[in-house]
Scaffold this active site. Sequence first.
Site, short mmCIF file in Angstrom:
data_model
loop_
_atom_site.label_atom_id
_atom_site.label_comp_id
_atom_site.label_asym_id
_atom_site.label_seq_id
_atom_site.Cartn_x
_atom_site.Cartn_y
_atom_site.Cartn_z
N MET A 9 2.28 -3.26 6.48
CA MET A 9 1.25 -1.84 7.37
C MET A 9 1.95 -0.40 7.15
SD MET A 9 2.50 -4.72 10.96
CE MET A 9 1.77 -3.38 11.79
N GLU A 10 2.20 0.09 6.08
CA GLU A 10 3.13 1.37 5.95
C GLU A 10 2.35 2.23 4.74
OE1 GLU A 10 4.95 -0.80 9.39
OE2 GLU A 10 5.60 -0.22 6.76
N ASP B 191 7.95 -13.22 3.24
CA ASP B 191 7.19 -14.04 3.67
C ASP B 191 5.92 -14.26 2.60
OD1 ASP B 191 5.06 -13.06 5.66
OD2 ASP B 191 7.28 -11.88 6.05
N GLU C 175 17.40 -0.70 7.21
CA GLU C 175 17.52 -0.75 5.49
C GLU C 175 17.88 0.88 5.45
OE1 GLU C 175 13.66 -3.10 4.30
OE2 GLU C 175 13.62 -1.59 5.56
#
Length: 259
Positions: free
Chosen positions: A195-196, A219, A12
């Site tokens: 996760m962030e 997902d 990205e």
Amino acid sequence: MNIGIMGAMTEEISQLLQHISETGRETRGMREYVSGTLRGKKVTIVFSRWGKVAAASTATTLIERYGVNYLIFTGVAGAMDQDLHVGDIVIADTLIQHDMNASALPGIERHEIPLLGISSFKVDSRHTDSARLAAESYLSENLTTDIDADTLHAFHIHTPRVVTGTIASGDQFIADNQSALALREQIPALKCVEMEGAAVAQVAHEHGIPYLVIRTISDKANESAAIDFPRFIDKVASRFTCGSVLRLLDLIQHEGSAD
């Protein structure tokens, strides 16, 4: 305005770096910070690495070292809302650290950040509205020209949506139905998990600056979560990120508009 753009994936970041007028690079704390101008805005772009500690450290460096006063974090996430599908984009209006639990101590609720006294971080609607408009514009105008039909078909992406809602962060890659069900029960309004983002939100909150977290659904956060993950990042998520962020920067009209 000085904008920090953080990515959870190197793919990205590399897409965005193709558009920057670079003025400098610096390696600090095992991360490369690339500064310059993007869409007429002063920016610093960096791959944060994975997890809450890595993201918080990177966000703090952006603020303290590079003078950033607006943070954008982008990456992928696993869907918690059953109406979300691979390729949908979620703009966080609320962020929660789902693995924060000091409730064994008197007077502290589950998910509450000790000493801050809050369990979630709210994003200013001015910024979520701009991010949603940018993402919708990209999908409606550039989706089929930016990503080939075979790739879209492979991931069953037809008419991806942009939604605003709650995102939860924790130092776990959720990839089983039991863990996903537990999170849905704890946070009924939950859209997706990653996760962030909530760690970045806490840093921004404590420094008093605005922030955005933008996630592409990769997902369903179940046993199929790891299937074709690298290909999805390379061929889909990286392009969604780049297109949406560039359009978002176009919507930031002048210095101070994100204050």
